[in-house]
Structure formats: C-alpha cells, structure tokens
Write an enzyme that holds these catalytic residues in place. Structure first.
Site, PDB file in Angstrom:
ATOM      1  N   ASN A   1      -2.538   5.961   9.791  1.00  0.00           N
ATOM      2  CA  ASN A   1      -2.861   5.169   8.599  1.00  0.00           C
ATOM      3  C   ASN A   1      -4.286   4.641   8.707  1.00  0.00           C
ATOM      4  O   ASN A   1      -4.666   4.041   9.717  1.00  0.00           O
ATOM      5  CB  ASN A   1      -1.868   4.005   8.495  1.00  0.00           C
ATOM      6  CG  ASN A   1      -1.900   3.319   7.147  1.00  0.00           C
ATOM      7  OD1 ASN A   1      -2.955   3.115   6.572  1.00  0.00           O
ATOM      8  ND2 ASN A   1      -0.737   2.955   6.650  1.00  0.00           N
TER       9      ASN A   1
ATOM     10  N   ASN B   1      -0.750  11.703   1.439  1.00  0.00           N
ATOM     11  CA  ASN B   1      -0.024  10.578   0.847  1.00  0.00           C
ATOM     12  C   ASN B   1       0.213  10.825  -0.639  1.00  0.00           C
ATOM     13  O   ASN B   1      -0.540  11.566  -1.267  1.00  0.00           O
ATOM     14  CB  ASN B   1      -0.838   9.284   1.000  1.00  0.00           C
ATOM     15  CG  ASN B   1      -0.897   8.805   2.435  1.00  0.00           C
ATOM     16  OD1 ASN B   1       0.114   8.775   3.109  1.00  0.00           O
ATOM     17  ND2 ASN B   1      -2.078   8.432   2.898  1.00  0.00           N
TER      18      ASN B   1
ATOM     19  N   ASP C   1     -13.674   5.773   2.650  1.00  0.00           N
ATOM     20  CA  ASP C   1     -12.497   5.730   3.516  1.00  0.00           C
ATOM     21  C   ASP C   1     -11.780   7.078   3.558  1.00  0.00           C
ATOM     22  O   ASP C   1     -11.218   7.449   4.593  1.00  0.00           O
ATOM     23  CB  ASP C   1     -11.538   4.638   3.038  1.00  0.00           C
ATOM     24  CG  ASP C   1     -10.452   4.352   4.057  1.00  0.00           C
ATOM     25  OD1 ASP C   1     -10.775   4.297   5.253  1.00  0.00           O
ATOM     26  OD2 ASP C   1      -9.287   4.191   3.663  1.00  0.00           O
ATOM     27  N   ASP C   2     -11.800   7.827   2.450  1.00  0.00           N
ATOM     28  CA  ASP C   2     -11.124   9.122   2.414  1.00  0.00           C
ATOM     29  C   ASP C   2     -11.809  10.124   3.344  1.00  0.00           C
ATOM     30  O   ASP C   2     -11.138  10.950   3.975  1.00  0.00           O
ATOM     31  CB  ASP C   2     -11.106   9.672   0.983  1.00  0.00           C
ATOM     32  CG  ASP C   2     -10.455   8.701   0.021  1.00  0.00           C
ATOM     33  OD1 ASP C   2      -9.297   8.330   0.254  1.00  0.00           O
ATOM     34  OD2 ASP C   2     -11.115   8.288  -0.948  1.00  0.00           O
TER      35      ASP C   2
ATOM     36  N   GLU D   1     -13.608   4.771  -2.941  1.00  0.00           N
ATOM     37  CA  GLU D   1     -12.182   5.028  -2.719  1.00  0.00           C
ATOM     38  C   GLU D   1     -11.623   5.952  -3.793  1.00  0.00           C
ATOM     39  O   GLU D   1     -11.739   5.676  -4.995  1.00  0.00           O
ATOM     40  CB  GLU D   1     -11.420   3.693  -2.732  1.00  0.00           C
ATOM     41  CG  GLU D   1      -9.997   3.797  -2.267  1.00  0.00           C
ATOM     42  CD  GLU D   1      -9.879   4.131  -0.785  1.00  0.00           C
ATOM     43  OE1 GLU D   1      -8.911   4.843  -0.417  1.00  0.00           O
ATOM     44  OE2 GLU D   1     -10.738   3.697   0.012  1.00  0.00           O
ATOM     45  N   ASP D   2     -11.010   7.052  -3.367  1.00  0.00           N
ATOM     46  CA  ASP D   2     -10.280   7.966  -4.245  1.00  0.00           C
ATOM     47  C   ASP D   2     -11.126   8.526  -5.393  1.00  0.00           C
ATOM     48  O   ASP D   2     -10.679   8.622  -6.531  1.00  0.00           O
ATOM     49  CB  ASP D   2      -9.008   7.286  -4.789  1.00  0.00           C
ATOM     50  CG  ASP D   2      -7.935   7.180  -3.705  1.00  0.00           C
ATOM     51  OD1 ASP D   2      -8.157   7.716  -2.609  1.00  0.00           O
ATOM     52  OD2 ASP D   2      -6.890   6.571  -3.948  1.00  0.00           O
TER      53      ASP D   2
ATOM     54  N   TYR E   1       0.847  -1.192   0.000  1.00  0.00           N
ATOM     55  CA  TYR E   1       0.000   0.000   0.000  1.00  0.00           C
ATOM     56  C   TYR E   1       0.879   1.237   0.000  1.00  0.00           C
ATOM     57  O   TYR E   1       2.004   1.203  -0.464  1.00  0.00           O
ATOM     58  CB  TYR E   1      -1.006  -0.047   1.166  1.00  0.00           C
ATOM     59  CG  TYR E   1      -2.199   0.807   0.828  1.00  0.00           C
ATOM     60  CD1 TYR E   1      -2.999   0.486  -0.269  1.00  0.00           C
ATOM     61  CD2 TYR E   1      -2.497   1.958   1.535  1.00  0.00           C
ATOM     62  CE1 TYR E   1      -4.064   1.287  -0.641  1.00  0.00           C
ATOM     63  CE2 TYR E   1      -3.556   2.766   1.174  1.00  0.00           C
ATOM     64  CZ  TYR E   1      -4.338   2.438   0.089  1.00  0.00           C
ATOM     65  OH  TYR E   1      -5.370   3.235  -0.286  1.00  0.00           O
TER      66      TYR E   1
END
Length: 590
Positions: A490, A446, A304-305, A281-282, A138
């Site tokens: 994380n 990140n 999740d973001d 996600e993203d 990851y």
C-alpha cells in the site's frame, strides 16, 4: 499568562511569550502537533469561537467532551447533554456504531460526517484503528465512494478548479481559508484507481489521501489542501447523470488543458511558496508523465502513482530478499502493465540495482521486462511505443500474452499493475511456481475487484510456496493447516512519511535518491516475526513509527544532497519527526 493576539482575522493564532507559534513543527499556528499537547489553547476562528459556533467548528468541537469549566467559559450550557465523556469513551461509542454497518460505503459516509463535525475525534479513530479503518477511508471503499460521489455528496471538501476559472485560479486559491498550506493533492479524475474516468467525482481521492497524510504521517489537517481540476469527462454515464457534480462536457485536451495546468502550478507557487508539496494523483498516463517531467525541475512535485507505488514495491522487494535469497541484481522481473505504476516501479528497481552494482542504469534495465496490452515489449515494437515504454524494449522475439511471456522470460518476480482483474490465471501462477521455489507475486491493481489475483489463488495455485502481496487488502488464508498472511503493498506506507520528510527538511525538489531512501527505510522495519508469517511489509499498527523513520531518512538525504532549506539540521531527525506530527488529542480551552 501568555499574550494572545488575533492575527487580523486570518484564522490564525500567535502566542507571543511561549507556545503555539514555535512549540510544534513547521509553522504550527493552531497548536496541532505533539509538541504543543500540554499547552492551553484559545479556539480562534475569525473571533474566539464560543457557544453554538464552537460546536459547529470541526477543528475545535469536542462534543460531549467539553469540561464543566469549558462549558461555562464558552457559553455551552444547555447546548449539550449534561454527561461529560472522555475522548476515549467517545471513540469506543463511535467504533461500536461503525461496526454495526454491514455496507462499507455506509462506514465511509459515517467517517466523512465525523470528519466534518469533529476533526480530532476523526483522526483519533483513524490512528488508533488504522488496520480496520484504512480500507474504509481509502481503497477499496473510496473507489465506490467516487463512483457514487454525486449521489452521496453532502458538503464540499477541498477546492474545485474548472475551466470556468481559467484566468482566475489565483483568486480561487485565495478563497481557501488557510494560508499555511504544506501539501496539495490534486487530480483531474481521468484515471481513478482502476475505475477509469470519474471526472469531478474523483475528489474522494485527494480527500482520502490527505486524511492519510495526517493520520499516518502527522501532517496537520490545516496544512492540507485537496484539489480537483475539472476539465470535463468522457464518461458517458456521468454526462447523462442528473446528479453529476462536474462540468457536463467532453474532456479538454492539448493546449487548453496545458494552459490551465500551467496557470494552476504558477498560482500554487505564487500563493503558497516554493516549498509546498504538490502531489499529482490519478492522472491518465499521457498527462501524468508529462506533468511530472515538466514541473519536477521548477516545483516540489510528486506523483504517487509513479513514484509512491515504485518506492513501496521496491521496499517489499528489498525485504523479500531475506526470504528468497540473493540480491536484487540476481533476480529477473516481469510486469503485467506498462503504465504509470509499472514503468515507475521498473525504473526505481533499475536505479537501486545500479546503485548497488555500480552498473549503468541502461544495463540494469535489461533485467526487467514489461507486458502491455499488445504483448511483451520488445525492440521490434520500438517505433510504435509511447516514449515512457521505449527504455523497456529489449531484444527478444515477439510474445503475445502473459503466460507465454512467463514461460519465455522465466522471471523470479511477477508484478501486476495492469488495472485488469484476474489476469494472473492458474496457468500463470503454476508456471511461476514450476521454476521458482518461492515465486514472488505482487498483484498491485486497485480496488480489490481489479486485483490480478486473490491471495487465496496465489497460495493455492503455488502449493503454498508463493510470497504474495497486493495493492488492496486480503484476509489471511489457511493452506494445509498453515495460516498465510498476505502483505499489502500500500502506498500509504510511503507517501505520508515521505511528505513529512520533505516538509520538515524544507526540501525544494524531489530527487530519485529520496525515493530510494524511503524504500530502504521501510524495508529495514520488517522484522523476523513478520518474515515468519510470509510478510514483506510491517503491520500498519506501527505506521506512525514507520512514517517517522521514513521521514528522518528522507530528510537526511535531502540535507546530504543540498535540497533542504530548513537550517540548522536537527540533531535527532526521528525525534524531530515525531514532535512535528499532528496530535489528535483534545486540547484544554481557556
């Protein structure tokens, strides 16, 4: 012996008088969980896998670990060298080989190759060496892998749903060989980490996230489905790249985009049922908030973001109170970045303060300030702000940059979620240290290249007084003879255990109280020995224990709120969580 039946070529197994169907966690049809470790297994594919086909099946392949008896029973004689290795010896050899690679991307590719030929050994390596291999599978390495995905592409992983499949998405989902899907991680590739629009090459993110769902949270691999929705890309470099694997067109937007996502979400529920977890996600900000708001009432969805990042940061803040003192309500928070992560974290902090103080959330938001690309978000800007920024527009004169905002607001906590590297400058950190004995600095962006500052910079510029955590890992730093160990905020601390808690309780919706429960469960697992090193998160070496405790707290809250559908409620939720977890140990074949 138990009667074994092949379930109509559906790649599943049922053991009638005992075992696999009911011995593990939720719908453990392949005997993958800890509860079924000691049971004998028949390696079904469409028929019983044997010989060459058995060694080419990643779920059942054991390589040189097949026993003499298994080699005879499954026609493997001559197809393997005569030596018989234990799984531990295989792991030792592979870790030795991985450490020979100097380039992280080579390690990533070696791990992906292993996953495609020997699934259990892949997860054994990842679970036993999580701190060493997490940055490989990851962030930060997965970012480079996504950038070069077209060049390193070897074998498809997951499902690709493009505009070409509009009107046929349900058929595409049925092409996937597994039926008992519990978690889907889906991206459209528009905002991959801090790297921007990578289009179809963003598939590395769902694949990586789901490998962590399994390794860290114990969700079995057969229940995980990575999906990329390809609506094009606005990345000119990819559009002109002959090796690009996605649609070579500009991104679809508006009604065309919304219709494709609506068809997808409808097909997911139709094919996999009400209780499948869909993790967004993203996605870019403008779509991420809209999708979460639209589907949170009709589907089991999680971003999740927005939510995962918020939960892990809140956990770090709760834990950090033991170092800086006071309650959350006593502190003042300043964010650099007002996108998905920034506003998501801010809202969860406000909700937790509201829960603790009984003050309305509209009031607790006033302790939190955000800076975006145009400066401090203040009331005079309200008319021009995007809807998700408006709750954070407070009364204050305009401030154009971060340094001036720090000096004006005097926060005790500085949080970076901007995706812009090196924005916590020496002046900014020194200003934080000038009015805080222990400034709390979280550089969350990140991958590592996008981090707002490094651990060394935070410690050096604050004369070793900063409490620091980052999104990507940094090595320990020696300052004036003291070894400072930076924490890593994380998301992998939260989402695997959070997902397990939803699945084992049969939750049908995600509620904010479940996120708060996850944060509190993580925070209480930071022990005195960790605080002495300046850590506000526990080490990843205990991640499966951490995930089991988070899962138990999330499930408990789901039962309390009436969101759980798996009844009766287990008496010991932690033990139940551990028994539901995927075990990577080799099974003995009949």
């Amino acid at each position: 012996m138990a009667n074994v039946v092949n379930d109509g070529g559906d790649s599943t197994e049922k053991i009638v008088n005992g075992a696999v169907g009911g011995g593990g966690g939720v719908e453990d049809v392949y005997g993958e969980d800890f509860a079924t470790e000691e049971q004998f297994l028949t390696p079904w594919a469409v028929s019983i896998a044997s010989g060459y086909n058995l060694m080419r099946d990643p779920r059942h392949n054991k390589g040189t670990a097949f026993t003499e008896k298994e080699r005879d029973a499954h026609y493997l004689r001559g197809l393997l060298p005569p030596a018989i290795f234990t799984q531990e010896l295989q792991e030792k050899r592979l870790m030795h080989n991985l450490r020979q690679f100097e380039v992280p991307l080579q390690r990533y590719m070696a791990m992906m190759d292993l996953q495609e030929r020997n699934e259990r050994l892949f997860y054994k390596l990842l679970i036993d060496n999580v701190e060493e291999l997490l940055p490989v599978v990851y962030t930060p390495t997965v970012g480079e892998a996504c950038q070069k995905y077209g060049s390193i592409f070897r074998r498809p992983q997951g499902l690709y749903i493009s505009l070409k499949e509009k009107g046929k998405i349900l058929e595409v989902l049925k092409n996937w060989p597994e039926r008992n899907i519990q978690v889907i991680v889906v991206t459209d590739g528009e905002r991959i980490l801090g790297l921007g629009d990578l289009g179809c090459q963003g598939m590395g993110i769902p694949v990586g996230k789901l490998s962590l769902y399994t390794a860290l949270g114990g969700i079995r691999p057969s229940a995980c489905l990575p999906i990329t929705i390809d609506v094009g890309t606005n990345n000119e470099k990819l559009l002109n790249d002959e090796f690009y694997i996605g649609l070579k067109q500009r991104r679809a937007t508006g009604q065309e985009y919304a219709e494709l996502l609506e068809e997808f979400m409808t097909a997911v529920k139709q094919n996999y049922g009400e209780k499948v977890l869909v993790q967004f996600e993203d996605f870019a900000n403008h779509n991420a908030f809209d999708l979460l708001e639209k589907y949170t009432r009709s589907h089991l969805v999680f971003n999740d973001d927005i939510q995962g990042t918020a939960s892990v940061v809140l956990a770090g803040l709760i834990a950090a109170l033991k170092l800086v003192g006071g309650t959350l309500a006593d502190h003042k928070f300043l964010f650099l970045g007002a996108g998905e992560a920034g506003t998501g974290i801010a809202e969860l902090i406000a909700l937790e303060i509201s829960k603790q103080t009984k003050a309305p959330v509209e009031e607790t938001r006033k302790k939190i300030w955000l800076v975006d690309s145009k400066g401090l978000i203040v009331s005079s800007r309200k008319e021009s702000l995007q809807h998700f920024k408006k709750p954070w527009a407070h009364d204050h004169e305009p401030v154009k940059n971060l340094l001036d905002a720090v000096k004006a607001i005097k926060p005790t906590v500085l949080i970076g979620s901007s995706g812009a590297g090196r924005t916590f400058t020496k002046e900014v950190v020194e200003a934080m240290a000038s009015f805080n004995e222990k400034p709390l600095i979280l550089a969350l962006s990140n991958p590592t290249s996008q981090s707002e500052c490094t651990a060394e910079e935070a410690y050096t510029w604050s004369q070793g007084r900063a409490i620091f955590a980052s999104g990507s890992p940094f090595d320990p730093v020696e300052y004036n003879g003291t070894l400072m160990v930076p924490g890593q905020a994380n998301n992998a601390y939260i989402f695997p255990g959070f997902g397990l808690g939803l699945i084992m309780s049969g939750a049908i919706r995600v509620h904010d109280d479940l996120l708060l429960a996850a944060s509190e469960a993580l925070a209480v697992q930071v022990e005195d020995e960790h605080f002495k090193k300046g850590l506000i998160y526990p080490p990843f070496t205990n991640i499966r224990k951490i995930s089991a405790n988070i899962a138990a707290k999330v499930a408990d809250k789901a039962y309390q709120l009436g969101l759980a559908s798996r009844l009766p409620r287990p008496k010991d939720l932690v033990k139940h969580a551990e028994s539901c977890m995927y075990s990577p140990l080799y099974r003995t074949y009949r």
